[in-house]
Write a protein that holds these residues in place. Structure first.
Motif, PDB file in Angstrom:
ATOM      1  N   ASP A  21      67.079 -59.046  73.073  1.00 56.06           N
ATOM      2  CA  ASP A  21      68.344 -58.860  72.360  1.00 56.06           C
ATOM      3  C   ASP A  21      68.350 -59.851  71.198  1.00 56.06           C
ATOM      4  N   ILE A  22      68.974 -59.489  70.095  1.00 55.74           N
ATOM      5  CA  ILE A  22      69.068 -60.458  69.001  1.00 55.74           C
ATOM      6  C   ILE A  22      70.410 -61.167  68.979  1.00 55.74           C
ATOM      7  N   GLY A  23      71.376 -60.601  69.666  1.00 55.76           N
ATOM      8  CA  GLY A  23      72.688 -61.240  69.694  1.00 55.76           C
ATOM      9  C   GLY A  23      73.360 -61.192  68.336  1.00 55.76           C
ATOM     10  N   LEU A  24      74.235 -62.124  68.122  1.00 56.85           N
ATOM     11  CA  LEU A  24      74.997 -62.210  66.887  1.00 56.85           C
ATOM     12  C   LEU A  24      74.387 -63.298  66.015  1.00 56.85           C
ATOM     13  N   VAL A  25      74.171 -63.016  64.752  1.00 58.40           N
ATOM     14  CA  VAL A  25      73.594 -63.993  63.832  1.00 58.40           C
ATOM     15  C   VAL A  25      74.712 -64.457  62.896  1.00 58.40           C
ATOM     16  N   ASN A  26      75.050 -65.732  63.025  1.00 53.84           N
ATOM     17  CA  ASN A  26      76.141 -66.291  62.222  1.00 53.84           C
ATOM     18  C   ASN A  26      75.608 -67.100  61.057  1.00 53.84           C
ATOM     19  N   LYS A  27      76.460 -67.260  60.061  1.00 57.00           N
ATOM     20  CA  LYS A  27      76.141 -68.159  58.952  1.00 57.00           C
ATOM     21  C   LYS A  27      76.112 -69.576  59.505  1.00 57.00           C
ATOM     22  N   GLU A  28      75.288 -70.410  58.903  1.00 55.40           N
ATOM     23  CA  GLU A  28      75.138 -71.778  59.390  1.00 55.40           C
ATOM     24  C   GLU A  28      76.478 -72.504  59.399  1.00 55.40           C
ATOM     25  N   ASN A  29      76.753 -73.181  60.519  1.00 55.10           N
ATOM     26  CA  ASN A  29      77.990 -73.946  60.703  1.00 55.10           C
ATOM     27  C   ASN A  29      79.241 -73.100  60.509  1.00 55.10           C
ATOM     28  N   SER A  30      79.175 -71.852  60.951  1.00 50.49           N
ATOM     29  CA  SER A  30      80.293 -70.937  60.745  1.00 50.49           C
ATOM     30  C   SER A  30      80.337 -69.911  61.871  1.00 50.49           C
ATOM     31  N   LEU A  31      81.498 -69.317  62.052  1.00 51.26           N
ATOM     32  CA  LEU A  31      81.619 -68.197  62.987  1.00 51.26           C
ATOM     33  C   LEU A  31      81.492 -66.857  62.253  1.00 51.26           C
ATOM     34  N   ALA A  32      81.332 -66.909  60.934  1.00 49.77           N
ATOM     35  CA  ALA A  32      81.183 -65.686  60.148  1.00 49.77           C
ATOM     36  C   ALA A  32      79.782 -65.093  60.361  1.00 49.77           C
ATOM     37  N   VAL A  33      79.726 -63.778  60.454  1.00 46.81           N
ATOM     38  CA  VAL A  33      78.455 -63.091  60.655  1.00 46.81           C
ATOM     39  C   VAL A  33      77.641 -63.130  59.364  1.00 46.81           C
ATOM     40  N   ASP A  34      76.374 -63.476  59.500  1.00 52.03           N
ATOM     41  CA  ASP A  34      75.444 -63.441  58.378  1.00 52.03           C
ATOM     42  C   ASP A  34      74.797 -62.053  58.389  1.00 52.03           C
ATOM     43  N   THR A  35      75.406 -61.122  57.682  1.00 50.70           N
ATOM     44  CA  THR A  35      74.974 -59.723  57.758  1.00 50.70           C
ATOM     45  C   THR A  35      73.549 -59.514  57.252  1.00 50.70           C
ATOM     46  N   ASP A  36      73.136 -60.244  56.237  1.00 47.71           N
ATOM     47  CA  ASP A  36      71.766 -60.092  55.729  1.00 47.71           C
ATOM     48  C   ASP A  36      70.740 -60.543  56.773  1.00 47.71           C
ATOM     49  N   ARG A  37      70.953 -61.714  57.349  1.00 51.13           N
ATOM     50  CA  ARG A  37      70.028 -62.209  58.384  1.00 51.13           C
ATOM     51  C   ARG A  37      70.083 -61.334  59.627  1.00 51.13           C
ATOM     52  N   LEU A  38      71.281 -60.879  59.985  1.00 47.63           N
ATOM     53  CA  LEU A  38      71.430 -60.005  61.144  1.00 47.63           C
ATOM     54  C   LEU A  38      70.634 -58.716  60.947  1.00 47.63           C
ATOM     55  N   GLN A  39      70.738 -58.126  59.763  1.00 44.73           N
ATOM     56  CA  GLN A  39      69.994 -56.899  59.480  1.00 44.73           C
ATOM     57  C   GLN A  39      68.485 -57.150  59.537  1.00 44.73           C
ATOM     58  N   ASN A  40      68.030 -58.255  58.965  1.00 44.83           N
ATOM     59  CA  ASN A  40      66.598 -58.586  58.999  1.00 44.83           C
ATOM     60  C   ASN A  40      66.113 -58.789  60.435  1.00 44.83           C
ATOM     61  N   GLU A  41      66.881 -59.523  61.230  1.00 44.19           N
ATOM     62  CA  GLU A  41      66.517 -59.753  62.633  1.00 44.19           C
ATOM     63  C   GLU A  41      66.504 -58.441  63.413  1.00 44.19           C
ATOM     64  N   LEU A  42      67.466 -57.584  63.139  1.00 44.09           N
ATOM     65  CA  LEU A  42      67.531 -56.296  63.829  1.00 44.09           C
ATOM     66  C   LEU A  42      66.320 -55.430  63.482  1.00 44.09           C
ATOM     67  N   LEU A  43      65.941 -55.389  62.218  1.00 46.42           N
ATOM     68  CA  LEU A  43      64.773 -54.598  61.810  1.00 46.42           C
ATOM     69  C   LEU A  43      63.494 -55.114  62.462  1.00 46.42           C
ATOM     70  N   LYS A  44      63.328 -56.439  62.528  1.00 48.25           N
ATOM     71  CA  LYS A  44      62.153 -57.019  63.193  1.00 48.25           C
ATOM     72  C   LYS A  44      62.164 -56.675  64.682  1.00 48.25           C
ATOM     73  N   PHE A  45      63.330 -56.798  65.286  1.00 55.03           N
ATOM     74  CA  PHE A  45      63.466 -56.527  66.716  1.00 55.03           C
ATOM     75  C   PHE A  45      63.134 -55.066  67.030  1.00 55.03           C
ATOM     76  N   VAL A  46      63.697 -54.143  66.285  1.00 61.81           N
ATOM     77  CA  VAL A  46      63.454 -52.716  66.517  1.00 61.81           C
ATOM     78  C   VAL A  46      61.987 -52.372  66.282  1.00 61.81           C
ATOM     79  N   SER A  47      61.374 -53.001  65.291  1.00 61.19           N
ATOM     80  CA  SER A  47      59.963 -52.695  65.008  1.00 61.19           C
ATOM     81  C   SER A  47      59.036 -53.178  66.130  1.00 61.19           C
TER      82      SER A  47
END
Length: 126
Positions: free
Chosen positions: A71-97
């Motif tokens: 699972d990749i879980g939730l990827v947040n911006k550094e020192n924040s609770l905001a989602v880092d959508t770019d990093r999340l998308q990159n992690e998701l693509l690597k994970f699915v591949s």
């Protein structure tokens, strides 16, 4: 006659994000181990497997562990609770591949076992 039967195994694929999923699964696994003769195969992340090995220490002889990112879980911006959508998308693509290789590897491993059924705690790999 029973001594000639092949022991069955129950694989558990557990989210490698946080400890909530593994904690709930370990309570279930402990009950299965107490009340059955099935062996258990647990697949999850390193920290989750480390925790499982401590929690289930008395059943170590009936357990197989494998460390895989499930699972990749939730990827947040550094020192924040905001989602880092770019990093999340990159992690998701690597994970699915990685799924094709991981699923084929798991299929090959499990095909040599007497699998009773498979339990997946939100991991798509199971």
């Amino acid at each position: 006659m029973d001594k000639y039967l092949i022991k069955s195994i129950i694989p558990f694929y557990v989210s490698s994000h946080g400890f909530g999923h593994i904690t709930r699964v370990l309570a279930l696994v402990a009950e299965i181990l107490k009340h059955s003769n099935h062996d258990i195969y647990i697949v999850s992340g390193l920290k989750q497997i480390d925790f499982a090995q401590i929690y289930l220490k008395e059943y170590d002889h009936r357990l197989i562990y494998k460390i895989i990112q499930t699972d990749i879980g939730l990827v947040n911006k550094e020192n924040s609770l905001a989602v880092d959508t770019d990093r999340l998308q990159n992690e998701l693509l690597k994970f699915v591949s990685s799924w094709k290789f991981i699923v084929n590897s798991e299929r090959n491993f499990l095909s040599t076992k007497n699998v009773k059924f498979i339990v997946s705690d939100i991991s798509p790999i199971g």
